[in-house]
Enzyme design. Structure first.
Site, PDB file in Angstrom:
ATOM      1  N   HIS A 256       0.825  -1.215   0.000  1.00  0.00           N
ATOM      2  CA  HIS A 256       0.000   0.000   0.000  1.00  0.00           C
ATOM      3  C   HIS A 256       0.862   1.268   0.000  1.00  0.00           C
ATOM      4  CE1 HIS A 256      -3.929  -1.970   0.586  1.00  0.00           C
ATOM      5  NE2 HIS A 256      -3.264  -2.840   1.328  1.00  0.00           N
ATOM      6  N   ASP A 327      -0.089  -5.230   5.614  1.00  0.00           N
ATOM      7  CA  ASP A 327      -1.136  -6.070   5.033  1.00  0.00           C
ATOM      8  C   ASP A 327      -1.044  -6.117   3.515  1.00  0.00           C
ATOM      9  OD1 ASP A 327      -1.885  -3.280   5.111  1.00  0.00           O
ATOM     10  OD2 ASP A 327      -3.864  -3.890   4.392  1.00  0.00           O
ATOM     11  N   GLU A 328      -1.672  -7.131   2.967  1.00  0.00           N
ATOM     12  CA  GLU A 328      -1.912  -7.278   1.531  1.00  0.00           C
ATOM     13  C   GLU A 328      -0.669  -7.021   0.675  1.00  0.00           C
ATOM     14  OE1 GLU A 328      -6.522  -6.628   0.653  1.00  0.00           O
ATOM     15  OE2 GLU A 328      -5.485  -4.736   1.026  1.00  0.00           O
ATOM     16  N   ILE A 329       0.390  -7.759   0.962  1.00  0.00           N
ATOM     17  CA  ILE A 329       1.585  -7.698   0.121  1.00  0.00           C
ATOM     18  C   ILE A 329       1.388  -8.702  -1.010  1.00  0.00           C
ATOM     19  CG2 ILE A 329       4.086  -8.010   0.035  1.00  0.00           C
ATOM     20  CD1 ILE A 329       4.031  -7.359   3.093  1.00  0.00           C
ATOM     21  N   LEU A 330       1.328  -8.198  -2.218  1.00  0.00           N
ATOM     22  CA  LEU A 330       0.987  -9.043  -3.377  1.00  0.00           C
ATOM     23  C   LEU A 330       2.242  -9.623  -4.024  1.00  0.00           C
ATOM     24  CD1 LEU A 330      -1.971  -9.518  -4.252  1.00  0.00           C
ATOM     25  CD2 LEU A 330      -1.684  -7.495  -2.863  1.00  0.00           C
TER      26      LEU A 330
END
Length: 596
Positions: A256, A327-330
């Site tokens: 993010h 969070d939400e590490i792609l």
């Protein structure tokens, strides 16, 4: 003397006309509220509050004295409460055991309030200034009418079940004026919430102006009218302190972080790329929504920039907690970066890339005398996560948001403290549809849109009852429950800004506030959301009159016709005759009675 008696009786009669049929209620409901003989007396015109001198307490006393004398709240339903023959209440006397205790996590917020029917002085006793503030709010809700009346013959003892009762506001996706934030903090205080979790930055914008790296905001914000300056931050923090609300900053990294690319393009992987490229599977997306970019822990400049940011944020936010995101590490985003590709080609893993980031940033946060908060993904993600041994429990808190109580259970079993923000219960942006401009879902038949959750990944809309009924320690042992600090509702701002923030937050956030303060069950252990409905209706009405644009939860008709807006049919998941369908005009819905 006769004229004085006649005048006193006339004031009492006016007071009687504005009373509520049930005993006056306080939101959130106190732990102990004893009012064996509901009575009221008049508030003296010269009513005053006596309290020790302390900056924040003095500010609160001034604020509440003005509110108490000017609010003249009229309840939605008229009453029948006895008017005491005792003289008007002249004074609220406040005593505090220790006025020097700072506002930190776990501070004692207990208080007791005694308003007898035979004295002209009420007594508020608290261990700390912050408990006294909570008691002042309770006292203010026991005053109503014009001229003002106050409940007497009351004893209240109160303290919260959970020490962390918060609200997350995302100011990156859409900007909120400082006044919107201040109004939110004042509403939080009225609901006895104590943590404003400020999700300041994300991939979409970097609105925080940092003196050591001004280009982050200059090139990463939506423009010069969409910034938070150090003076803005100072104003918000001091305002929060005056209202008993801590301000916890979140700088979300390493995911993010697309907004960092304007100032530092070399340290951001997959910045400004299309979020879900054509011809790829969902698992190969670069971000979970439009707005790509993740910090690259392998670039030699990344940690120099991070040190600058962390030091600067720590200097303007005195709060002991620092939220570092995580969070939400792609995978696909990092895999698209040539430096990371080289690392992977030699046998490295993406989890090791994250570990390099955590192993640098975490000790630095601790060295700044902060406790680090991370989203649960850092240790629970299926693909990219770190070994928990890298994060010492005494300096680490995790915030759960996925898989309900399952994630909470895993976190506390690993020995960590946890803040609960389950998206199934506490995400207040859910149920408003999606924001993709050409989403073909909305050109499909209604039954297909409904099956897809209306385009909102976390549908359905979280009703106040859903929020209220959530037990954040469900399924935990008594020992594990001790590690649950509390909870936070979250308003992610893809489709929210200052024009709608009040209605999105309130009174649903009030529902969490009571559940975390005194619980969601009555003395028999039964969930009390049915009983809470009328009280929340009344509290919402009072909040609106205090300038908070809280949305209604029922037609006013329901309050004026007690019991008529309930149902006598218990919920049944099947389609049998136990279900009742109630006509609402163009559509039908099923209503079910409290069966808890």
């Amino acid at each position: 003397m006769a004229r004085a008696i006649i005048f006193f009786i006339s004031l009492s009669q006016l007071c009687l006309l504005s009373l509520q049929s049930d005993p006056i209620n306080v939101w959130p409901k106190p732990r102990i509220f004893s009012w064996p003989k509901p009575e009221a007396t008049n508030l003296a015109a010269e009513f005053k509050i006596q309290a020790p001198m302390q900056t924040q307490l003095s500010s609160a006393v001034d604020r509440y004295l003005k509110l108490i004398k000017s609010e003249h709240h009229h309840h939605l339903v008229r009453p029948s409460i006895n008017i005491s023959s005792s003289p008007p209440l002249q004074t609220l006397s406040i005593s505090v055991d220790n006025i020097s205790v700072p506002l930190t996590h776990g501070v004692n917020e207990s208080y007791s309030l005694t308003i007898t029917s035979d004295e002209n002085t009420a007594y508020l006793v608290a261990s700390t200034v912050w408990g006294a503030m909570r008691g002042l709010e309770t006292f203010s809700q026991l005053v109503w009418g014009n001229p003002s009346c106050v409940a007497v013959g009351i004893y209240v003892w109160d303290e919260p079940l959970f020490s962390h009762r918060g609200l997350l506001l995302d100011t990156s996706r859409n900007y909120y004026e400082v006044d919107d934030i201040l109004r939110t903090i004042s509403a939080m205080s009225a609901n006895k919430l104590n943590v404003f979790h400020w999700h300041i930055t994300d991939s979409h914008s970097f609105p925080l102006l940092l003196p050591s790296d001004p280009n982050l905001a200059a090139k990463g914000s939506y423009g010069e009218d969409y910034l938070y300056t150090p003076s803005d931050v100072k104003k918000i923090i001091e305002y929060g302190l005056d209202y008993g609300v801590r301000v916890v900053p979140e700088i979300d990294t390493p995911g993010h972080s697309g907004s960092w690319a304007g100032a530092h393009p070399e340290i951001v992987s997959c910045a400004n790329k299309f979020w879900w490229p054509a011809g790829t599977k969902w698992e190969d997306r670069l971000a979970s929504e439009p707005g790509t970019g993740q910090l690259n822990p392998l670039h030699p400049k990344t940690f120099g920039v991070m040190i600058n940011v962390l030091e600067n944020v720590a200097s303007i936010f005195p709060e002991n907690f620092f939220h570092s995101g995580g969070d939400e590490i792609l995978p696909a985003c990092w895999k698209s970066d040539s430096l990371i590709q080289s690392f992977l080609s030699t046998g490295g893993t993406l989890s090791e890339v994250l570990e390099k980031f955590i192993n640098f940033v975490f000790p630095f946060i601790v060295a700044l005398d902060k406790t680090a908060i991370y989203w649960e993904d850092v240790i629970l993600d299926n693909e990219i996560k770190v070994d928990p041994s890298y994060l010492y429990p005494e300096y680490t808190i995790f915030q759960s948001w996925k898989n309900g109580t399952e994630s909470t259970k895993k976190i506390v079993q690993a020995g960590y403290r946890v803040i609960v923000s389950s998206s199934d219960y506490y995400y207040l942006d859910c149920g408003h549809g999606g924001f993709l401009g050409n989403d073909s879902l909305y050109d499909q038949p209604p039954e297909i849109q409904k099956a897809a959750g209306g385009g909102s990944w976390c549908s359905p809309f979280k009703t106040w009852q859903t929020v209220y009924n959530y037990d954040i320690t469900e399924g935990l042992t008594e020992e594990e429950k001790e590690l649950v600090l509390g909870g936070e509702v979250a308003l992610w701002s893809e489709q929210a800004d200052g024009t709608v923030v009040d209605a999105r937050l309130w009174p649903r956030t009030s529902a969490m506030a009571e559940a975390l303060w005194s619980g969601n069950r009555d003395e028999t252990g039964k969930k009390r959301y049915a009983e809470a409905t009328d009280r929340l209706n009344e509290w919402r009405h009072r909040m609106v009159n205090r300038g908070i644009g809280a949305e209604p939860i029922q037609p006013l008709w329901c309050l004026q016709n007690p019991g008529m807006c309930n149902t006598v049919h218990a919920y049944n998941s099947g389609d049998d005759e136990e279900n009742v369908t109630l006509s609402t005009g163009s559509a039908d819905f099923k209503g079910f009675a409290d069966s808890s």
